[in-house]
Design a protein around this motif. Sequence first.
Motif, short mmCIF file in Angstrom:
data_model
loop_
_atom_site.label_atom_id
_atom_site.label_comp_id
_atom_site.label_asym_id
_atom_site.label_seq_id
_atom_site.Cartn_x
_atom_site.Cartn_y
_atom_site.Cartn_z
N GLN A 32 0.82 -1.20 0.00
CA GLN A 32 0.00 0.00 0.00
C GLN A 32 0.86 1.26 0.00
OE1 GLN A 32 -2.70 0.18 3.33
NE2 GLN A 32 -3.12 2.36 3.06
N ASP A 33 1.89 1.28 0.86
CA ASP A 33 2.76 2.46 0.93
C ASP A 33 3.55 2.65 -0.36
OD1 ASP A 33 1.87 2.86 3.49
OD2 ASP A 33 3.66 2.07 4.48
N LEU A 34 3.97 1.56 -0.97
CA LEU A 34 4.76 1.64 -2.19
C LEU A 34 3.95 2.26 -3.33
CD1 LEU A 34 7.44 0.88 -3.66
CD2 LEU A 34 6.32 -1.26 -4.29
N LEU A 35 2.71 1.82 -3.49
CA LEU A 35 1.87 2.30 -4.57
C LEU A 35 1.09 3.57 -4.21
CD1 LEU A 35 0.43 -0.97 -6.16
CD2 LEU A 35 2.48 0.31 -6.75
N GLN A 36 1.16 3.96 -2.91
CA GLN A 36 0.47 5.16 -2.47
C GLN A 36 -1.02 5.10 -2.80
OE1 GLN A 36 2.48 8.36 -0.97
NE2 GLN A 36 2.85 6.26 -0.29
N VAL A 37 -1.64 4.00 -2.39
CA VAL A 37 -3.07 3.81 -2.60
C VAL A 37 -3.72 3.50 -1.25
CG1 VAL A 37 -2.80 3.03 -4.98
CG2 VAL A 37 -2.76 1.35 -3.13
N SER A 38 -5.02 3.44 -1.25
CA SER A 38 -5.75 3.13 -0.01
C SER A 38 -5.63 1.64 0.31
CB SER A 38 -7.22 3.52 -0.16
OG SER A 38 -7.84 2.69 -1.15
N GLY A 39 -5.96 1.31 1.54
CA GLY A 39 -5.90 -0.09 1.96
C GLY A 39 -6.79 -1.01 1.13
N VAL A 111 11.01 1.10 1.40
CA VAL A 111 9.79 1.64 0.78
C VAL A 111 9.73 3.15 0.97
CG1 VAL A 111 7.27 1.73 0.98
CG2 VAL A 111 8.43 -0.48 0.95
N TRP A 112 10.01 3.62 2.17
CA TRP A 112 9.94 5.06 2.43
C TRP A 112 10.94 5.83 1.57
CZ3 TRP A 112 10.24 3.78 8.33
CH2 TRP A 112 8.97 3.34 8.76
N LEU A 113 12.15 5.30 1.44
CA LEU A 113 13.15 5.97 0.61
C LEU A 113 12.74 5.96 -0.86
CD1 LEU A 113 16.47 4.69 2.22
CD2 LEU A 113 15.66 7.05 2.15
N HIS A 236 11.97 4.47 14.80
CA HIS A 236 11.36 3.88 13.60
C HIS A 236 9.94 4.39 13.38
CE1 HIS A 236 11.61 0.75 10.47
NE2 HIS A 236 10.32 0.61 10.66
N GLU A 237 9.19 4.54 14.47
CA GLU A 237 7.80 4.95 14.33
C GLU A 237 7.66 6.41 13.91
OE1 GLU A 237 5.29 2.85 14.43
OE2 GLU A 237 6.78 1.27 14.78
N ALA A 238 8.74 7.20 14.01
CA ALA A 238 8.68 8.60 13.61
C ALA A 238 8.94 8.78 12.12
CB ALA A 238 9.69 9.42 14.42
N LEU A 239 9.34 7.70 11.45
CA LEU A 239 9.68 7.79 10.04
C LEU A 239 8.51 7.40 9.15
CD1 LEU A 239 13.25 6.22 10.09
CD2 LEU A 239 12.69 8.63 9.78
N SER A 240 8.51 7.96 7.96
CA SER A 240 7.54 7.62 6.93
C SER A 240 8.11 8.16 5.62
CB SER A 240 6.17 8.26 7.21
OG SER A 240 6.25 9.67 7.10
N SER A 241 7.40 7.95 4.54
CA SER A 241 7.87 8.49 3.26
C SER A 241 7.89 10.01 3.28
CB SER A 241 6.98 7.99 2.12
OG SER A 241 5.64 8.41 2.30
N ALA A 242 7.08 10.61 4.16
CA ALA A 242 7.01 12.08 4.23
C ALA A 242 8.13 12.66 5.10
CB ALA A 242 5.66 12.52 4.77
#
Length: 318
Positions: A32-39, A111-113, A236-242
Amino acid sequence: RKSPGGARVTPRELVALQFLARAQPITSRHYQDLLQVSGPIARRSLRKLKNLGLIHVHVRALHELSRYTLAAPARRHLARVTGQDPTSFRVMRGIGRVQLDHHEAAVDLLVWLTVACAKSRSWSLERALLEREIRAQLGTRARGAQVPDGIAVLVHREGHRRTYALEIDRSTENVSYVVATKVEGYAALHEAGRSIAGCPDWRVLCTAPTQRRVNRLAVGSWNADVPEGLWYFAHHEALSSATVLTNTWRTPRLTAEGRAKLVAESPFNPGMGGTAEWYNRCTPRTEPTNQNSNVPFTDCSMHSVAWTVHYFLKCTFM
Protein backbone atom coordinates in the motif's frame (compact mmCIF):
# COMPACT_ATOMS: atom_id res chain seq x y z
CA ARG A 1 -1.03 -11.54 -18.18
CA LYS A 2 -4.77 -11.67 -18.67
CA SER A 3 -7.02 -14.19 -16.91
CA PRO A 4 -10.14 -15.76 -18.43
CA GLY A 5 -12.16 -13.32 -16.35
CA GLY A 6 -10.46 -10.35 -17.98
CA ALA A 7 -8.14 -9.36 -15.13
CA ARG A 8 -4.95 -7.75 -16.35
CA VAL A 9 -1.74 -6.89 -14.55
CA THR A 10 -1.24 -3.14 -14.80
CA PRO A 11 2.18 -1.51 -15.36
CA ARG A 12 2.10 -0.23 -11.81
CA GLU A 13 1.49 -3.74 -10.47
CA LEU A 14 4.41 -5.04 -12.54
CA VAL A 15 6.60 -2.43 -10.87
CA ALA A 16 5.32 -3.57 -7.47
CA LEU A 17 6.13 -7.17 -8.45
CA GLN A 18 9.70 -6.08 -9.22
CA PHE A 19 9.98 -4.58 -5.75
CA LEU A 20 8.39 -7.65 -4.16
CA ALA A 21 10.86 -9.93 -5.96
CA ARG A 22 13.78 -8.08 -4.36
CA ALA A 23 12.31 -7.38 -0.92
CA GLN A 24 10.13 -10.45 -0.25
CA PRO A 25 8.39 -11.20 1.93
CA ILE A 26 6.47 -7.93 2.09
CA THR A 27 3.24 -7.09 3.88
CA SER A 28 0.07 -5.54 2.53
CA ARG A 29 1.10 -2.33 4.29
CA HIS A 30 4.37 -2.25 2.33
CA TYR A 31 2.43 -2.77 -0.89
CA GLN A 32 0.00 0.00 0.00
CA ASP A 33 2.76 2.46 0.93
CA LEU A 34 4.76 1.64 -2.19
CA LEU A 35 1.87 2.30 -4.57
CA GLN A 36 0.47 5.16 -2.47
CA VAL A 37 -3.07 3.81 -2.60
CA SER A 38 -5.75 3.13 -0.01
CA GLY A 39 -5.90 -0.09 1.96
CA PRO A 40 -8.92 -1.52 0.09
CA ILE A 41 -7.33 -0.82 -3.29
CA ALA A 42 -4.06 -2.42 -2.20
CA ARG A 43 -5.83 -5.54 -0.92
CA ARG A 44 -7.91 -5.81 -4.09
CA SER A 45 -4.75 -5.58 -6.21
CA LEU A 46 -2.98 -8.21 -4.12
CA ARG A 47 -6.00 -10.50 -4.35
CA LYS A 48 -5.94 -10.16 -8.13
CA LEU A 49 -2.24 -11.02 -8.28
CA LYS A 50 -2.89 -14.06 -6.09
CA ASN A 51 -5.77 -15.22 -8.29
CA LEU A 52 -3.51 -14.89 -11.32
CA GLY A 53 -1.00 -17.16 -9.61
CA LEU A 54 1.73 -14.51 -9.46
CA ILE A 55 2.18 -14.31 -5.68
CA HIS A 56 1.87 -16.56 -2.64
CA VAL A 57 0.10 -15.45 0.54
CA HIS A 58 1.43 -16.42 3.97
CA VAL A 59 -0.78 -16.07 7.05
CA ARG A 60 0.90 -16.74 10.40
CA ALA A 61 -1.89 -15.45 12.64
CA LEU A 62 -5.24 -13.78 12.09
CA HIS A 63 -4.20 -10.69 14.04
CA GLU A 64 -1.09 -10.16 11.87
CA LEU A 65 -0.77 -8.68 8.41
CA SER A 66 -0.51 -11.17 5.56
CA ARG A 67 2.88 -11.59 3.93
CA TYR A 68 3.46 -12.02 0.21
CA THR A 69 6.18 -13.71 -1.80
CA LEU A 70 6.79 -14.24 -5.49
CA ALA A 71 5.28 -17.27 -7.28
CA ALA A 72 7.06 -19.07 -10.11
CA PRO A 73 4.70 -17.87 -12.92
CA ALA A 74 5.64 -14.26 -12.12
CA ARG A 75 9.20 -14.90 -13.29
CA ARG A 76 8.17 -14.82 -16.95
CA HIS A 77 6.48 -11.43 -16.63
CA LEU A 78 9.37 -9.90 -14.72
CA ALA A 79 11.90 -11.28 -17.20
CA ARG A 80 9.99 -9.65 -20.05
CA VAL A 81 9.92 -6.28 -18.27
CA THR A 82 13.49 -6.24 -16.96
CA GLY A 83 15.29 -8.31 -19.61
CA GLN A 84 16.82 -10.48 -16.89
CA ASP A 85 17.00 -14.26 -16.76
CA PRO A 86 13.78 -15.65 -15.23
CA THR A 87 15.82 -17.81 -12.87
CA SER A 88 17.38 -14.69 -11.35
CA PHE A 89 14.09 -14.05 -9.55
CA ARG A 90 13.94 -15.99 -6.32
CA VAL A 91 10.87 -18.05 -5.42
CA MET A 92 10.80 -18.65 -1.68
CA ARG A 93 9.59 -21.96 -0.33
CA GLY A 94 8.36 -20.39 2.87
CA ILE A 95 9.03 -17.61 5.35
CA GLY A 96 9.61 -19.69 8.48
CA ARG A 97 13.33 -18.88 8.60
CA VAL A 98 12.94 -15.15 8.04
CA GLN A 99 13.34 -12.87 11.05
CA LEU A 100 10.17 -11.05 10.12
CA ASP A 101 10.33 -8.17 12.60
CA HIS A 102 13.85 -7.22 11.54
CA HIS A 103 13.27 -7.83 7.83
CA GLU A 104 10.03 -5.87 7.68
CA ALA A 105 11.65 -2.89 9.40
CA ALA A 106 14.32 -2.90 6.69
CA VAL A 107 11.64 -3.10 3.98
CA ASP A 108 9.84 -0.19 5.69
CA LEU A 109 12.91 1.98 5.28
CA LEU A 110 13.42 0.88 1.69
CA VAL A 111 9.79 1.64 0.78
CA TRP A 112 9.94 5.06 2.43
CA LEU A 113 13.15 5.97 0.61
CA THR A 114 11.73 4.74 -2.69
CA VAL A 115 8.55 6.78 -2.38
CA ALA A 116 10.29 9.86 -0.96
CA CYS A 117 12.86 9.92 -3.76
CA ALA A 118 10.10 9.50 -6.35
CA LYS A 119 8.50 12.66 -5.00
CA SER A 120 11.71 14.58 -4.37
CA ARG A 121 12.97 17.28 -6.69
CA SER A 122 16.51 16.83 -5.39
CA TRP A 123 17.22 13.13 -4.90
CA SER A 124 16.62 10.04 -7.02
CA LEU A 125 17.13 6.43 -5.99
CA GLU A 126 19.72 4.81 -8.21
CA ARG A 127 20.07 1.44 -6.53
CA ALA A 128 18.81 -0.43 -3.48
CA LEU A 129 19.91 -3.71 -1.93
CA LEU A 130 18.86 -5.74 1.08
CA GLU A 131 21.22 -7.89 3.10
CA ARG A 132 20.52 -11.17 1.28
CA GLU A 133 21.43 -9.67 -2.09
CA ILE A 134 24.50 -7.95 -0.66
CA ARG A 135 25.78 -11.25 0.71
CA ALA A 136 24.99 -13.00 -2.56
CA GLN A 137 27.03 -10.44 -4.49
CA LEU A 138 29.94 -10.57 -2.05
CA GLY A 139 30.01 -14.36 -1.98
CA THR A 140 32.85 -15.68 0.16
CA ARG A 141 34.01 -12.10 0.75
CA ALA A 142 30.97 -11.60 3.00
CA ARG A 143 32.68 -13.63 5.72
CA GLY A 144 34.02 -11.21 8.25
CA ALA A 145 32.90 -8.22 6.19
CA GLN A 146 30.81 -5.31 7.47
CA VAL A 147 27.52 -6.22 5.79
CA PRO A 148 24.65 -3.76 6.40
CA ASP A 149 20.98 -4.68 6.54
CA GLY A 150 20.52 -2.70 3.34
CA ILE A 151 22.09 -0.16 1.01
CA ALA A 152 20.52 2.75 -0.83
CA VAL A 153 22.48 4.75 -3.42
CA LEU A 154 20.99 8.18 -4.04
CA VAL A 155 21.92 10.68 -6.74
CA HIS A 156 21.41 14.41 -6.25
CA ARG A 157 20.11 16.51 -9.13
CA GLU A 158 23.54 18.15 -9.32
CA GLY A 159 25.12 14.76 -9.97
CA HIS A 160 26.51 13.92 -6.53
CA ARG A 161 26.14 10.26 -5.47
CA ARG A 162 25.92 9.16 -1.88
CA THR A 163 25.49 5.71 -0.35
CA TYR A 164 23.44 5.09 2.78
CA ALA A 165 24.11 1.92 4.74
CA LEU A 166 20.89 0.88 6.47
CA GLU A 167 21.06 -0.67 9.93
CA ILE A 168 17.97 -1.92 11.73
CA ASP A 169 18.13 -2.18 15.52
CA ARG A 170 15.34 -4.04 17.32
CA SER A 171 16.76 -3.84 20.88
CA THR A 172 17.72 -7.52 20.79
CA GLU A 173 21.42 -6.90 21.51
CA ASN A 174 23.31 -4.97 24.15
CA VAL A 175 24.36 -1.50 23.10
CA SER A 176 27.99 -2.37 23.88
CA TYR A 177 27.78 -5.30 21.45
CA VAL A 178 26.24 -3.11 18.73
CA VAL A 179 28.99 -0.54 19.22
CA ALA A 180 31.75 -3.16 19.08
CA THR A 181 30.43 -5.04 16.04
CA LYS A 182 28.80 -2.31 13.97
CA VAL A 183 29.58 1.23 15.08
CA GLU A 184 33.31 0.67 15.41
CA GLY A 185 33.31 -1.47 12.25
CA TYR A 186 31.97 1.38 10.13
CA ALA A 187 34.36 3.80 11.84
CA ALA A 188 37.25 1.56 10.79
CA LEU A 189 35.99 1.55 7.20
CA HIS A 190 35.78 5.34 7.26
CA GLU A 191 39.23 5.72 8.76
CA ALA A 192 40.65 3.46 6.04
CA GLY A 193 38.97 5.56 3.34
CA ARG A 194 36.89 2.65 2.07
CA SER A 195 33.91 3.17 -0.23
CA ILE A 196 30.50 1.53 0.08
CA ALA A 197 28.77 0.51 -3.15
CA GLY A 198 31.41 2.44 -5.06
CA CYS A 199 30.77 5.74 -3.24
CA PRO A 200 33.44 7.34 -1.07
CA ASP A 201 30.72 9.57 0.41
CA TRP A 202 28.50 7.49 2.65
CA ARG A 203 26.47 7.60 5.86
CA VAL A 204 24.91 5.03 8.19
CA LEU A 205 21.18 5.28 8.89
CA CYS A 206 20.05 3.37 11.97
CA THR A 207 16.46 3.01 13.14
CA ALA A 208 15.47 1.81 16.61
CA PRO A 209 12.12 0.80 18.11
CA THR A 210 12.08 3.44 20.87
CA GLN A 211 13.49 6.91 21.49
CA ARG A 212 15.19 5.58 24.61
CA ARG A 213 17.07 3.08 22.45
CA VAL A 214 17.98 5.86 19.99
CA ASN A 215 19.49 7.83 22.87
CA ARG A 216 21.49 4.87 24.15
CA LEU A 217 22.86 4.07 20.70
CA ALA A 218 23.85 7.70 20.19
CA VAL A 219 25.66 7.75 23.54
CA GLY A 220 27.42 4.52 22.59
CA SER A 221 28.57 5.91 19.25
CA TRP A 222 29.80 9.10 20.93
CA ASN A 223 31.78 7.20 23.55
CA ALA A 224 33.34 5.08 20.78
CA ASP A 225 34.83 8.23 19.21
CA VAL A 226 33.30 7.69 15.78
CA PRO A 227 33.41 10.61 13.33
CA GLU A 228 30.74 13.25 13.64
CA GLY A 229 28.01 12.98 11.04
CA LEU A 230 28.76 9.36 10.18
CA TRP A 231 25.87 7.75 12.08
CA TYR A 232 22.28 9.02 12.06
CA PHE A 233 19.61 7.56 14.34
CA ALA A 234 15.82 7.70 14.25
CA HIS A 235 12.87 6.29 16.13
CA HIS A 236 11.36 3.88 13.60
CA GLU A 237 7.80 4.95 14.33
CA ALA A 238 8.68 8.60 13.61
CA LEU A 239 9.68 7.79 10.04
CA SER A 240 7.54 7.62 6.93
CA SER A 241 7.87 8.49 3.26
CA ALA A 242 7.01 12.08 4.23
CA THR A 243 9.71 12.39 6.92
CA VAL A 244 12.55 10.08 5.92
CA LEU A 245 14.40 12.78 3.93
CA THR A 246 13.90 15.43 6.63
CA ASN A 247 15.60 16.25 9.92
CA THR A 248 13.68 13.54 11.77
CA TRP A 249 17.10 11.91 12.15
CA ARG A 250 19.36 12.58 15.14
CA THR A 251 23.15 12.64 15.31
CA PRO A 252 25.58 13.63 18.10
CA ARG A 253 27.43 16.88 17.44
CA LEU A 254 30.08 18.76 19.41
CA THR A 255 28.97 22.30 20.26
CA ALA A 256 31.10 25.41 20.50
CA GLU A 257 30.92 25.05 24.28
CA GLY A 258 32.64 21.67 24.06
CA ARG A 259 29.52 19.67 24.88
CA ALA A 260 27.86 17.00 22.81
CA LYS A 261 24.22 17.32 21.85
CA LEU A 262 21.91 15.03 19.97
CA VAL A 263 20.77 17.37 17.20
CA ALA A 264 18.03 17.06 14.61
CA GLU A 265 19.74 16.92 11.23
CA SER A 266 18.95 15.48 7.83
CA PRO A 267 21.61 13.11 6.48
CA PHE A 268 20.35 14.03 3.00
CA ASN A 269 21.78 17.55 3.03
CA PRO A 270 23.67 17.80 -0.28
CA GLY A 271 25.81 20.59 1.14
CA MET A 272 27.58 18.18 3.48
CA GLY A 273 30.78 16.92 1.96
CA GLY A 274 32.63 14.14 3.72
CA THR A 275 31.98 13.39 7.36
CA ALA A 276 33.30 15.87 9.87
CA GLU A 277 36.72 15.66 11.42
CA TRP A 278 37.38 13.05 14.08
CA TYR A 279 36.45 14.23 17.53
CA ASN A 280 39.28 15.97 19.32
CA ARG A 281 40.32 13.34 21.81
CA CYS A 282 41.93 15.98 24.02
CA THR A 283 38.62 17.80 24.49
CA PRO A 284 36.78 16.85 27.69
CA ARG A 285 33.87 14.74 26.55
CA THR A 286 30.43 14.57 28.07
CA GLU A 287 27.58 12.33 27.07
CA PRO A 288 25.35 13.82 24.37
CA THR A 289 22.31 15.73 25.52
CA ASN A 290 19.02 16.50 23.88
CA GLN A 291 19.37 19.48 21.54
CA ASN A 292 17.02 21.59 23.66
CA SER A 293 18.52 20.72 27.00
CA ASN A 294 21.82 20.84 28.87
CA VAL A 295 21.09 17.71 30.87
CA PRO A 296 22.09 14.18 29.84
CA PHE A 297 19.83 12.20 27.54
CA THR A 298 16.24 11.77 28.52
CA ASP A 299 13.42 10.23 26.53
CA CYS A 300 11.99 12.75 24.07
CA SER A 301 9.26 12.51 21.56
CA MET A 302 10.06 13.14 18.29
CA HIS A 303 1.64 17.53 -0.42
CA SER A 304 0.59 15.01 -1.95
CA VAL A 305 2.27 14.32 -5.31
CA ALA A 306 0.82 12.12 -8.00
CA TRP A 307 2.46 8.73 -8.17
CA THR A 308 4.48 8.06 -11.29
CA VAL A 309 5.18 4.50 -12.37
CA HIS A 310 7.67 5.80 -14.87
CA TYR A 311 10.07 6.64 -12.06
CA PHE A 312 10.15 3.10 -10.76
CA LEU A 313 10.71 1.66 -14.21
CA LYS A 314 13.91 3.68 -14.29
CA CYS A 315 15.07 2.47 -10.87
CA THR A 316 17.34 -0.55 -10.66
CA PHE A 317 16.76 -2.78 -7.69
CA MET A 318 19.94 -4.77 -8.12
